[in-house]
Scaffold this active site. Structure first.
Site, PDB file in Angstrom:
ATOM      1  N   LYS A  51      -4.887   2.880  -3.270  1.00 17.47           N
ATOM      2  CA  LYS A  51      -4.229   2.315  -2.093  1.00 17.47           C
ATOM      3  C   LYS A  51      -5.215   2.111  -0.941  1.00 17.47           C
ATOM      4  O   LYS A  51      -5.052   1.171  -0.152  1.00 17.47           O
ATOM      5  CB  LYS A  51      -3.050   3.195  -1.663  1.00 17.47           C
ATOM      6  CG  LYS A  51      -1.909   3.187  -2.685  1.00 17.47           C
ATOM      7  CD  LYS A  51      -1.393   1.777  -2.955  1.00 17.47           C
ATOM      8  CE  LYS A  51      -0.165   1.775  -3.846  1.00 17.47           C
ATOM      9  NZ  LYS A  51       0.393   0.430  -4.011  1.00 17.47           N
ATOM     10  N   TYR A 108      -4.458   7.994  -6.775  1.00 18.36           N
ATOM     11  CA  TYR A 108      -3.481   7.087  -6.174  1.00 18.36           C
ATOM     12  C   TYR A 108      -3.956   6.651  -4.789  1.00 18.36           C
ATOM     13  O   TYR A 108      -3.937   5.462  -4.457  1.00 18.36           O
ATOM     14  CB  TYR A 108      -2.108   7.759  -6.097  1.00 18.36           C
ATOM     15  CG  TYR A 108      -1.044   6.897  -5.481  1.00 18.36           C
ATOM     16  CD1 TYR A 108      -0.550   5.799  -6.169  1.00 18.36           C
ATOM     17  CD2 TYR A 108      -0.550   7.167  -4.212  1.00 18.36           C
ATOM     18  CE1 TYR A 108       0.427   4.985  -5.604  1.00 18.36           C
ATOM     19  CE2 TYR A 108       0.424   6.362  -3.644  1.00 18.36           C
ATOM     20  CZ  TYR A 108       0.906   5.280  -4.339  1.00 18.36           C
ATOM     21  OH  TYR A 108       1.871   4.477  -3.782  1.00 18.36           O
ATOM     22  N   SER A 138       0.864  -1.169   0.000  1.00 18.35           N
ATOM     23  CA  SER A 138       0.000   0.000   0.000  1.00 18.35           C
ATOM     24  C   SER A 138       0.904   1.223   0.000  1.00 18.35           C
ATOM     25  O   SER A 138       1.883   1.280  -0.736  1.00 18.35           O
ATOM     26  CB  SER A 138      -0.939  -0.026   1.217  1.00 18.35           C
ATOM     27  OG  SER A 138      -1.783   1.114   1.239  1.00 18.35           O
TER      28      SER A 138
END
Length: 171
Positions: free
Chosen positions: A47, A43, A29
């Protein structure tokens, strides 16, 4: 790739891990998966998905002796700020103090990140080999700071809204 490749790889590996009677799954992650920041929405969303998938997976596979660790690194000296990051071509001046800072950070920090990949790898191996591996493994001071600020903000919101938010069940 942050999400779907990880999910597909996990799906393919699980039958073998169950047959073996256990194993370790390490999912990558980011500090951005713990707390979103300006200029990193897509992004962070990917994650966050890794975090949610991995937390659920950990509970599902623990009875089979399979343990899951989510590695949540801060800035490490990789190509992340270089060729692997894509930024929008359009610059909107109204976002200069928010998302614009992310662009400036990328431009000024590529190759200067504080994190040492060899040290990170050693910590990951130590976690994988541990009898009780962590579910969450923030790596580096930036990631720890992100995790601590997120935890404090969550607790503050809960404390502030507890008496209002709890009595929402039917009478």
């Amino acid at each position: 790739m942050n999400v779907f490749g990880l999910i597909e790889t996990t799906r393919l590996a699980l039958p073998a891990l169950r047959r073996r009677g256990g194993g370790r799954i390490v999912n990558l992650s980011s500090g951005a998966g713990l707390s979103g920041g300006p200029g990193s929405g897509y992004y962070s969303a990917s994650k966050f998905a890794v975090e949610g998938f991995s937390e659920s997976l950990a509970k599902e596979v623990e009875p089979f002796g399979i343990r899951v660790t989510i590695v949540e690194p801060g800035p490490f000296r990789t190509d992340f700020l270089g060729r692997s990051i894509a930024m929008a071509n359009r610059v909107i001046p109204a976002y200069a103090d928010t998302a614009g800072r992310r662009r400036a950070y990328r431009d000024s920090n590529d190759g200067k990140q504080a994190g040492d990949l060899r040290k990170a790898a050693a910590v990951i191996v130590q976690a994988v080999m541990a009898t009780e591996p962590p579910l969450h493994l923030p790596l580096g001071p930036v990631a720890y700071d992100i995790a601590e600020r997120k935890s404090q903000a969550l607790h503050a919101d809960m404390a502030t809204w507890r008496d209002i938010a709890l009595p929402t069940d039917f009478d």
